[in-house]
Scaffold this active site. Structure first.
Site: not given
Ligand code: GAR
Length: 222
Positions: A42-43, A136, A138
């Protein structure tokens, strides 16, 4: 961008305090972005949409995933972004994977590389190749709750405020210089299912700002 914003007053649970470091800078030319993802993506999609709608002067030129069937791959296909699978199981070490990533993104002439849910610890190989331009995201207000399962641990700790952080990456996990954070309320009856969407919504806001900040620094360098 305001220093602090509230959400819909009729619906306080969507309210957040956003604490950016200022207006997102405009880069002299569109940034070439590479994205690393392991899961939902999603990011990654937020970066693509912001780039295409002009909120971020950038183009996402490539996605790499390490998990062959993750949802991020399907998003890349739908969005028409070139995607490559680099399954970490096929590399002899973290460094070997990171060397392959550096080569891949060098070929794509990537300016800023974004770990958007990249669930791998990166080695100094990647940090050095993308020094000051590896970002990154987080899901906690760092330095609280570094590492895995940050949202679950924040809930277990009973925090009232949590949030998300976009930061530059250094070899120590979740420890690099903070670029942007957003604070998100956590309520006593929250579960991961109710808190996670609130945090994700803010991640999608702060990550493009952080990328623009990293890109701006790139052009400011001597
Ligand atoms: C996000 O919440 C990000 O902050 C986290 O993984 C998710 C990915 O969501 N990252 C971590 O925990 C890294 N330590 P997405 O795949 O929907 O973008």
């Amino acid at each position: 961008m305001p220093a602090a914003t509230g959400g819909d007053p009729a619906s306080p649970r969507t309210g957040v305090l956003v604490v950016p470091h200022g207006v997102p800078p405009e880069c002299p030319r569109p940034l070439r972005l590479g994205v690393l993802a392991s899961g939902q993506g999603s990011n990654f999609e937020a970066l693509v949409q912001c780039s295409r709608h002009g909120a971020l002067r950038a183009e996402v030129v490539g996605l790499v995933v390490n998990t062959p069937h993750c949802k991020a791959l399907a998003r890349a296909e739908r969005l028409g972004v070139a995607a490559t699978v680099m399954d970490h199981h096929h590399y002899s070490s973290r460094k070997a994977l990171d060397h392959a990533l550096v080569e891949h993104f060098r070929d794509l002439q990537v300016d800023v590389l974004v770990m958007a849910g990249w669930m791998r610890i990166v080695s100094p190989v990647l940090c050095q190749a993308y020094d000051q331009r590896l970002v990154n995201i987080h899901p906690s207000l760092l330095p609280a709750f570094r590492g895995l399962n940050a949202m679950e641990r924040a809930l277990a700790a009973g925090v009232c405020i949590t949030g998300c952080t976009a930061h530059l990456v250094v070899p120590e996990v979740d420890a690099g210089p903070i670029l942007v954070q957003a604070a998100v309320p956590a309520y006593p009856d929250d579960t991961l299912a109710t808190l996670a969407p609130r945090i994700h919504a803010q991640e999608h806001r702060i990550l493009p700002v952080a990328v623009a900040m990293a890109g701006q620094r790139l052009f400011e360098r001597p």
